[in-house]
Design an enzyme around this catalytic site. Sequence first.
Site, PDB file in Angstrom:
ATOM      1  CG  HIS A 189      -1.347 -14.350   9.396  1.00 52.68           C
ATOM      2  ND1 HIS A 189       0.039 -14.782   8.765  1.00 52.68           N
ATOM      3  CD2 HIS A 189      -1.878 -15.523  10.015  1.00 52.68           C
ATOM      4  CE1 HIS A 189       0.080 -16.199   9.199  1.00 52.68           C
ATOM      5  NE2 HIS A 189      -1.188 -16.568   9.913  1.00 52.68           N
ATOM      6  NE  ARG A 296       2.866 -12.980   2.465  1.00 53.95           N
ATOM      7  CZ  ARG A 296       1.922 -13.107   1.502  1.00 53.95           C
ATOM      8  NH1 ARG A 296       1.672 -14.057   0.948  1.00 53.95           N
ATOM      9  NH2 ARG A 296       1.552 -11.895   0.883  1.00 53.95           N
ATOM     10  NE  ARG A 332       8.162 -11.230   2.489  1.00 55.76           N
ATOM     11  CZ  ARG A 332       6.868 -10.972   2.615  1.00 55.76           C
ATOM     12  NH1 ARG A 332       6.271 -10.052   1.839  1.00 55.76           N
ATOM     13  NH2 ARG A 332       6.224 -11.568   3.485  1.00 55.76           N
ATOM     14  CD  GLU A 431       6.316  -4.916   0.772  1.00 59.35           C
ATOM     15  OE1 GLU A 431       5.187  -5.367   1.090  1.00 59.35           O
ATOM     16  OE2 GLU A 431       7.408  -4.874   1.159  1.00 59.35           O
ATOM     17  CG  ASN A 454      -1.148  -7.829   0.195  1.00 55.85           C
ATOM     18  OD1 ASN A 454      -1.730  -7.547  -0.656  1.00 55.85           O
ATOM     19  ND2 ASN A 454      -0.550  -8.871   0.458  1.00 55.85           N
ATOM     20  CG  ASP A 455       2.908  -3.771   3.372  1.00 58.11           C
ATOM     21  OD1 ASP A 455       2.073  -3.560   4.532  1.00 58.11           O
ATOM     22  OD2 ASP A 455       3.459  -4.900   3.573  1.00 58.11           O
ATOM     23  NE  ARG A 465      -1.375  -6.437   4.902  1.00 57.55           N
ATOM     24  CZ  ARG A 465      -0.330  -6.777   4.494  1.00 57.55           C
ATOM     25  NH1 ARG A 465       1.059  -6.223   4.295  1.00 57.55           N
ATOM     26  NH2 ARG A 465      -0.337  -8.173   4.415  1.00 57.55           N
ATOM     27  CB  CYS A 502       4.238 -10.960  -4.997  1.00 56.69           C
ATOM     28  SG  CYS A 502       5.010  -9.895  -3.668  1.00 56.69           S
TER      29      CYS A 502
HETATM   30  C1  PEP Z   1       2.470  -7.239   0.040  1.00 58.22           C
HETATM   31  O1  PEP Z   1       2.488  -6.231   0.777  1.00 58.22           O
HETATM   32  O2  PEP Z   1       1.903  -7.004  -0.903  1.00 58.22           O
HETATM   33  C2  PEP Z   1       3.234  -8.419   0.316  1.00 58.22           C
HETATM   34  C3  PEP Z   1       3.039  -9.314  -0.833  1.00 58.22           C
HETATM   35  O3  PEP Z   1       3.589  -8.971   1.384  1.00 58.22           O
HETATM   36  P1  PEP Z   1       3.049  -9.211   2.777  1.00 58.22           P
HETATM   37  O4  PEP Z   1       1.507  -9.466   2.522  1.00 58.22           O
HETATM   38  O5  PEP Z   1       3.602 -10.595   3.467  1.00 58.22           O
HETATM   39  O6  PEP Z   1       3.062  -7.975   3.684  1.00 58.22           O
HETATM   40 MG    MG Z   2       4.227  -6.542   2.515  1.00 57.53          MG
END
Ligand code: PEP
Ligand code: MG
Length: 576
Positions: A189, A296, A332, A431, A454-455, A465, A502
């Site tokens: 975050h 988000r 989202r 994801e 990311n996920d 992560r 994304c």
């Molecule tokens: C991701 O997981 O790539 C994503 C865009 O969502 P977040 O980072 O909000 O989990």
């Molecule tokens: Mg995510």
Amino acid sequence: MMYKGQPASPGIIIGKIFVISKDIKFSKSEKIKASNVENEIKRLKQAIEKTKQDVLLIKEKIISDIGNKDAEIFDAYILFLNDRSFVEKISKIIREENVSVEYALQKLLEDYIKLFNNISNSYLKEKIVDIKSLFEKIAKNLSEESSELFPKKGKWVIVAQELSPADTAEMDKKNILGFITETGGVTSHTAIVARSLEIPAVVGLKNITQQVKKGDLVIMDGEKGIVIINPDTNTLEAYKKERLKYLIKIKLLKKLKKLDAVTLDKHKIILNSNIEFPEEVAVAKEHNADGIGLVRTEFIYINRTNLPTEEEQFLIYKSIVEKMAPKPVTIRTLDIGGDKFLPYFKISPEQNPFLGLRSIRLSLSNPSIFKTQLRAILRASAFGNVKIMFPMISTIEEFIEAKNIVNEVMEDLKKKKISFDEKINIGIMIEVPSAVIMAEELAKKADFFSIGTNDLIQYTLAVDRGNPNVAAYYNPLNPAVLRMIKKTVESAHKNFKHVSVCGEMAGEPHLAFLLLGLGVDELSVSPASILQVKRLIRNINFRDAFEVAETVLKFEKTEDIKEFILTRIKSYLLNK
Ligand code: PEP
Ligand code: MG
């Protein structure tokens, strides 16, 4: 002293350190002389007055930053601080036991904790968190060393163990030069917030809070993850030059603002922006983004004491949609759980929150919260070009269930003659590996895919992560990740559906190049990354990206892939 952490948000800065310490030291030396009692009570009253002012300022700030008129917790704090019996209770402990105000505070807090432990209503029980936080604010104001939890004047490089979404919302960004945290990875975050606010950051620097003190001089390179504390003159001079070079680079990038993301061979790439806070819409527009590829929505739910109403959400979505119209805005649905929590909506403790009741799972198990959000999004769709996107879909059933709930909400709106876009596109985030494996089937049912790398990286490689201990394993160029992306794209294209990325991967120029080569149709990046990705796009040939992707897909090792891509990219951007 030089340290190396995770590069989380680019930029070179030189500044002074401000350490945020959450573990407030209540007093160890409890006993005081009887003659000091009145002085202690005076200190208590001053600290309470100071805390009241702090709380009012925080409240105003949260309202203006997040646009949330409902920062009720701060009203509750003020009531508490104004309550005479509160002051009397602490004064009584000081007088009767001849103890310091810090000690008395701690004693009263312990009493409250015991009291709250016996409450069976789980909602009320949670309130102890707020009381603790208030006591910490008072204790901080008692300390002469530093009366500030966050800086209120001057410009500082924040050093903290970790920063929660509430912390970053509470801080005044104009006082912040950079962030350095002990925990977190590139997609944590703090890192995402830092990039979206264009504040340099280095994360995952274990024990850094123990190595520095307020006022230490620090050089920080957010692109390389380097932190140098109290540098010698030569190093300082060298970095002043580096900083200048960096500022020139940024100035050149800014010239690209109005230009389109078109490759040398005239291929237009759709380059969208992610947004984490509503204020970022302005940056996205200024940088000529083609749309918002990811809203988000969590920002609407944090830093408050209750769930946002349909009307509040509707007004926020409508404002974003109207500002971007006719360009598309992909909203989202709530993605809470994992590393993002709501103070007023607790789920039972989980051993593995990232594998737990998070994201769409939480929405499906709380249909009324989900429906309220969907109604707000659908109502906003009447004012521009809106798409709905579900996070973390892992089975076909989940997607069908979520879509059925959208249909129910649509029927209800129709009955009430409330307008919305009846042809609204509904897509899913890819994801989780199971979604990739089922991508062909999902592509038949979804209007679009957006890969949340990311996920996807964390679940594909079984690497948390946000955990710096395993950060070296978290690599977007791992061949397994690239093959996941390739399969997702092929499955979507077979069904004539678009694929966006994304995750943070899309915002790194060399990775964005590879994603385009893998056939991804759209990129959605943080506002701070738009220009550097645009610069890359304007300097490549689209067909080269395909050729490079085709080659590296045959490689087995991450390092080989990285080296091959970086060499190619360097040749495109040389002297640009
Ligand atoms: C991701 O997981 O790539 C994503 C865009 O969502 P977040 O980072 O909000 O989990
Ligand atoms: Mg995510």
